[in-house]
Design an enzyme around this catalytic site. Structure first.
Site, PDB file in Angstrom:
ATOM      1  N   ASP A 112     -48.143  85.574 -78.443  1.00  0.00           N
ATOM      2  CA  ASP A 112     -46.854  85.426 -79.035  1.00  0.00           C
ATOM      3  C   ASP A 112     -46.734  86.365 -80.482  1.00  0.00           C
ATOM      4  OD1 ASP A 112     -48.920  84.043 -80.589  1.00  0.00           O
ATOM      5  OD2 ASP A 112     -47.727  83.061 -81.765  1.00  0.00           O
ATOM      6  N   GLU A 178     -50.460  81.825 -82.327  1.00  0.00           N
ATOM      7  CA  GLU A 178     -51.029  82.396 -83.495  1.00  0.00           C
ATOM      8  C   GLU A 178     -50.341  82.272 -84.515  1.00  0.00           C
ATOM      9  OE1 GLU A 178     -52.868  85.227 -86.486  1.00  0.00           O
ATOM     10  OE2 GLU A 178     -51.069  85.305 -85.140  1.00  0.00           O
TER      11      GLU A 178
END
EC number: 3.5.1.14
Length: 460
Positions: A112, A178
């Protein structure tokens, strides 16, 4: 047949044989990955990954997972998709080692990225534009951290083509979430039965770009504490002076926090401490006032006021004294103040599950650290002083288990642009980073641990 005729005939016979040899050479190069290891192909794969929009709040995780698995298949790596939370796939790859009893290597990265304000970029953030004059690749995630995930795979490709076979098993994890805390990604992965069975000995995770020629290595990171201070007081007319109003008490707290922040920042400005070695405090919201249709009621002093702070605490600091400061100075009950920290707001402990400071040894007592430094130098890389990462990464979830986890992203002579507009990584720096990881993975996957006494093991 005379001599000259025989020589002429021999030369004519060589031509078809030469063509066959060349064809075989091309075939061997193709079979060994020649068509995949060309630098233009390597950069093209990087661009493909960058063009997958995995920005929050709606990251296209499945498209990223499919891409990672397709690259893994070209390397004959074992792959599986784990979904600890529906809609958030985690890709786990495996390069089996010759001795499965040895602790394995985990190369972690996240898929991400943070959102981008498209109108403020010189090039669209998900076009992965390559500027031919500078060699810069502009894209969200080019530094944080899609570069690292692909560099792991490209390094393995080079090792395979050289005939290298790992002694230790090498795992690669591509985790979600994350950038929003990692709770549904790395944390659930680290706490899972799958992870326990992997017998991981060391974890590599992300670091930061370095504006100098020295690569940066991180042995710990500051732990996030998210604090909300709330002040209360009797409401009153906007023209009257009261003691201990909510706003007055909150402003006293904000000023106290500001002085502490300035003192910590002064240590950094003076060069006495690195950014990751001090406690950072930043106010992130202020909530007060009585709403009205046109904004706020101007002649009414509010009965409540709140301020939110993002605090980052190094594991080397005394957390107990900071908690005391919050309770006695920043939000004292004597001023009608309360605070939320820990149970209600995010607070990461500075200790691992064994009660030790949540950091990784950054000296010769830790063979993984020594191996990493040696591998980087063997690949002609230069190193700076070991550092504490100023923000938070998924590495903390592995350190909490007592595992050595090291933050490293091979980006030298590169401005720090993670989460910034016009994030870029130079293509030559990206290619150089692959060579660095090739050296690291080879060193780690070949490591044979020498016998140690119990005391030495405890130090790790």
């Amino acid at each position: 047949m005379n001599g000259s005729s025989a020589a002429h005939h021999h030369r004519r016979l060589q031509l078809p044989y030469l063509s066959v040899i060349l064809a075989v050479a091309v075939l061997v190069a193709t079979v060994n990955g020649g068509e995949f290891t060309d630098s233009s192909a390597i950069i093209s794969r990087f661009q493909q990954y960058l063009r997958i929009n995995t920005a929050h709040p709606e990251p296209n995780y499945y498209k990223a997972a499919d891409f990672i698995v397709s690259v893994a298949n070209s390397l004959s790596l074992e792959s599986q998709i784990l979904e600890f939370v529906k809609g958030k796939p985690l890709v786990l790859l495996k390069w089996p080692g010759r001795d499965s009893s040895l602790p394995s290597i985990l190369l972690n990265s996240h898929t991400d990225v943070v959102p981008a304000e498209h109108e403020k970029w010189a090039h669209a953030p998900f076009d992965a534009h390559l500027d031919t004059s500078s060699g810069h690749i502009y894209a969200r995630g080019s530094q944080d951290m899609k570069c690292v995930g692909l560099q792991y795979l490209e390094a393995i490709r080079k090792l395979q083509n050289s005939g290298f076979r790992p002694l230790r098993t090498v795992y690669l994890s591509f985790v979600p979430d994350e950038e929003i805390g990692g709770f549904d990604g790395a944390k659930k992965f680290a706490d899972s039965e799958v992870f326990k069975k992997m017998n991981v000995g060391v974890v590599l995770d992300e670091g930061l770009a370095s504006p100098t020629e020295n690569y940066r290595l991180f042995y710990a990171e500051r732990c996030p504490w998210w604090l909300v201070i709330k002040a209360t007081g009797a409401p009153g007319h906007g023209a009257k002076l009261y003691d201990n109003t909510a706003m007055e008490n909150l402003l006293k707290s904000i000023e106290s926090v500001r002085r502490f922040r300035a003192a910590q920042f002064d240590l950094v400005k003076a060069g006495l401490k690195a950014e990751g070695e001090v406690i950072s405090v930043n106010m992130v919201f202020l909530k007060a006032g009585t709403p009205s249709p046109s904004g706020f009621v101007m002649n009414l002093q509010p009965s409540e006021a709140q301020a939110g702070f993002d605090i980052r605490v190094p594991p080397t600091m005394d957390a107990v004294s900071l908690e005391r400061r919050i309770a006695e100075e920043w939000a004292p009950a004597s001023r009608n103040m309360t605070f939320e920290l820990g149970q209600f707001k995010h607070k990461v402990s500075v200790f691992d599950k064994f009660g030790k400071p949540i950091l990784t040894s950054a000296d010769s007592s830790n063979p993984w650290w020594a191996l990493l430094e040696e591998a980087i130098r063997n690949a002609n890389g230069k190193l700076g002083k070991p550092e504490i990462f100023p923000a938070s990464t998924d590495a903390r979830y592995f350190r909490e288990l007592g595992l050595p986890a090291i933050g490293f992203s091979p980006m030298s002579n590169t401005p720090i642009l993670l989460h910034d507009h016009n994030e870029f990584l130079n293509k030559d720096e990206y290619l150089k980073g692959i060579d660095i990881y090739e050296s690291i993975i080879k060193g780690y996957a070949s490591y044979v641990e020498h016998l140690k006494d119990e005391a030495s093991r405890d130090e790790l």
